[in-house]
Motif scaffolding. Structure first.
Motif, PDB file in Angstrom:
ATOM      1  N   THR A  61       0.863  -1.183   0.000  1.00  0.00           N
ATOM      2  CA  THR A  61       0.000   0.000   0.000  1.00  0.00           C
ATOM      3  C   THR A  61       0.898   1.231   0.000  1.00  0.00           C
ATOM      4  OG1 THR A  61      -1.782  -1.106   1.203  1.00  0.00           O
ATOM      5  CG2 THR A  61      -1.783   1.295   1.233  1.00  0.00           C
ATOM      6  N   VAL A  62       0.652   2.133  -0.920  1.00  0.00           N
ATOM      7  CA  VAL A  62       1.451   3.354  -1.039  1.00  0.00           C
ATOM      8  C   VAL A  62       0.586   4.547  -0.635  1.00  0.00           C
ATOM      9  CG1 VAL A  62       2.785   4.847  -2.574  1.00  0.00           C
ATOM     10  CG2 VAL A  62       2.824   2.353  -2.898  1.00  0.00           C
ATOM     11  N   LEU A  63       1.058   5.308   0.335  1.00  0.00           N
ATOM     12  CA  LEU A  63       0.375   6.521   0.770  1.00  0.00           C
ATOM     13  C   LEU A  63       1.001   7.679   0.004  1.00  0.00           C
ATOM     14  CD1 LEU A  63       0.246   5.823   4.627  1.00  0.00           C
ATOM     15  CD2 LEU A  63      -1.433   5.221   2.869  1.00  0.00           C
ATOM     16  N   ALA A  64       0.335   8.092  -1.071  1.00  0.00           N
ATOM     17  CA  ALA A  64       0.900   9.066  -2.005  1.00  0.00           C
ATOM     18  C   ALA A  64       0.602  10.496  -1.577  1.00  0.00           C
ATOM     19  CB  ALA A  64       0.347   8.807  -3.408  1.00  0.00           C
ATOM     20  N   LEU A  65       1.562  11.371  -1.860  1.00  0.00           N
ATOM     21  CA  LEU A  65       1.437  12.791  -1.554  1.00  0.00           C
ATOM     22  C   LEU A  65       1.355  13.587  -2.848  1.00  0.00           C
ATOM     23  CD1 LEU A  65       4.221  12.893   1.176  1.00  0.00           C
ATOM     24  CD2 LEU A  65       1.762  13.082   1.611  1.00  0.00           C
ATOM     25  N   SER A  86       9.839   5.916   2.649  1.00  0.00           N
ATOM     26  CA  SER A  86       9.636   4.503   2.991  1.00  0.00           C
ATOM     27  C   SER A  86       8.651   4.342   4.147  1.00  0.00           C
ATOM     28  CB  SER A  86      10.971   3.841   3.329  1.00  0.00           C
ATOM     29  OG  SER A  86      11.559   4.432   4.475  1.00  0.00           O
ATOM     30  N   LEU A  87       8.468   5.411   4.939  1.00  0.00           N
ATOM     31  CA  LEU A  87       7.466   5.379   6.007  1.00  0.00           C
ATOM     32  C   LEU A  87       6.051   5.457   5.432  1.00  0.00           C
ATOM     33  CD1 LEU A  87       7.249   5.301   9.145  1.00  0.00           C
ATOM     34  CD2 LEU A  87       7.077   7.794   9.083  1.00  0.00           C
ATOM     35  N   HIS A  88       5.931   5.818   4.159  1.00  0.00           N
ATOM     36  CA  HIS A  88       4.628   5.938   3.497  1.00  0.00           C
ATOM     37  C   HIS A  88       4.309   4.717   2.638  1.00  0.00           C
ATOM     38  CE1 HIS A  88       5.705  10.001   4.651  1.00  0.00           C
ATOM     39  NE2 HIS A  88       4.450  10.381   4.476  1.00  0.00           N
TER      40      HIS A  88
END
Length: 262
Positions: A61-65, A86-88
């Motif tokens: 899962t990638v938490l994109a900004l 990498s924390l995201h």
């Protein structure tokens, strides 16, 4: 005829293998290329080598900004950007439906930063919590951290291999012994520690030893008689208070006294 059959079999196996692999293959760069809003985030994933790491995973899962939330990264080195990004990256599949199903609960998520071996304490974990108003908020799992990154929407999903979620602001790497390594990029909410009693943490259960010991101790305390109770029992029961040797000795003395007096 046999060579023709062998060639057909080889071709069929190759086709099957290709179909199977393609069913699980994804490319984060191509996914994010479909939306220019994430161009800066996408470029940094490639520059830091995280894009290839993401693509090598089967579940991610990638938490994109979006571009307007990437100002911090322009002032950092490539190595620091790699740690922050990498924390995201969560090492499990979470789409909006799965997160919403938490229903006012929290879940501690393991990130790529944790697997790098560079994280200290809870630095490599993030806390995802469904708030009372239904919003999903993210923050560091370090105790006392703020939940100030909000889930906005879903960018792309490929169940159950990859989910790309758009969040409002970056999640800072917190120092377990003091202030965060990086400042918060948005107005913080009141502190929401992941281990607060008001939240149910969706984590693996504790080892059996930690839960069975109290029960064993309680059972032992309930069945064992204290010394005072044993003493009380020995004095309140007439015959049981006298040992068998003492009774025999008293019988012998009484018999001897009886015969000497006759």
């Amino acid at each position: 005829m046999s060579s023709f059959s062998s060639a057909s079999l080889t071709l069929s196996l190759f086709f099957f293998a290709s179909t199977f692999l393609n069913a699980h293959a994804f490319n984060i760069t191509r996914i994010l290329n479909l939306n220019n809003e994430f161009s800066t985030f996408n470029n940094l994933l490639s520059q830091t080598g995280l894009a290839s790491t993401i693509n090598s995973r089967q579940t991610i899962t990638v938490l994109a900004l979006s571009n307007d939330a990437m100002s911090l990264f322009s002032d950092q080195s490539t190595e620091d950007n790699k740690k922050s990004l990498s924390l995201h990256i969560v090492l499990d599949y979470y789409d909006i439906k799965k997160l919403k199903s938490l229903n006012k609960k929290s879940v501690i998520l393991t990130t790529l930063f944790q697997s790098s071996g560079q994280a200290k304490g809870q630095q490599g974990f993030i806390n995802a919590t469904v708030m009372n108003n239904g919003d999903v908020m993210f923050g560091s799992a370090v105790r006392g951290s703020l939940l100030d990154s909000k889930l906005i929407d879903s960018v792309a999903t490929h169940p159950y291999n990859i989910s790309v979620l758009h969040i409002s602001s970056y999640i800072p790497i917190m120092n377990p012994e003091g202030p965060s390594d990086h400042g918060s990029s948005s107005t913080p909410l009141p502190p929401q520690p992941p281990n607060d009693d008001d939240y149910t943490i969706d984590e693996p259960p504790s080892p059996p030893s930690s839960t069975t010991k109290p029960f064993v101790a309680a059972a032992t305390a309930a069945t064992a008689k204290p010394p005072s109770a044993a003493k009380a029992n020995s004095t309140t029961s007439g015959v049981s208070a006298i040992n068998a040797p003492d009774l025999a000795f008293a019988f012998v003395i009484s018999s001897f006294w009886f015969f000497t007096t006759v």
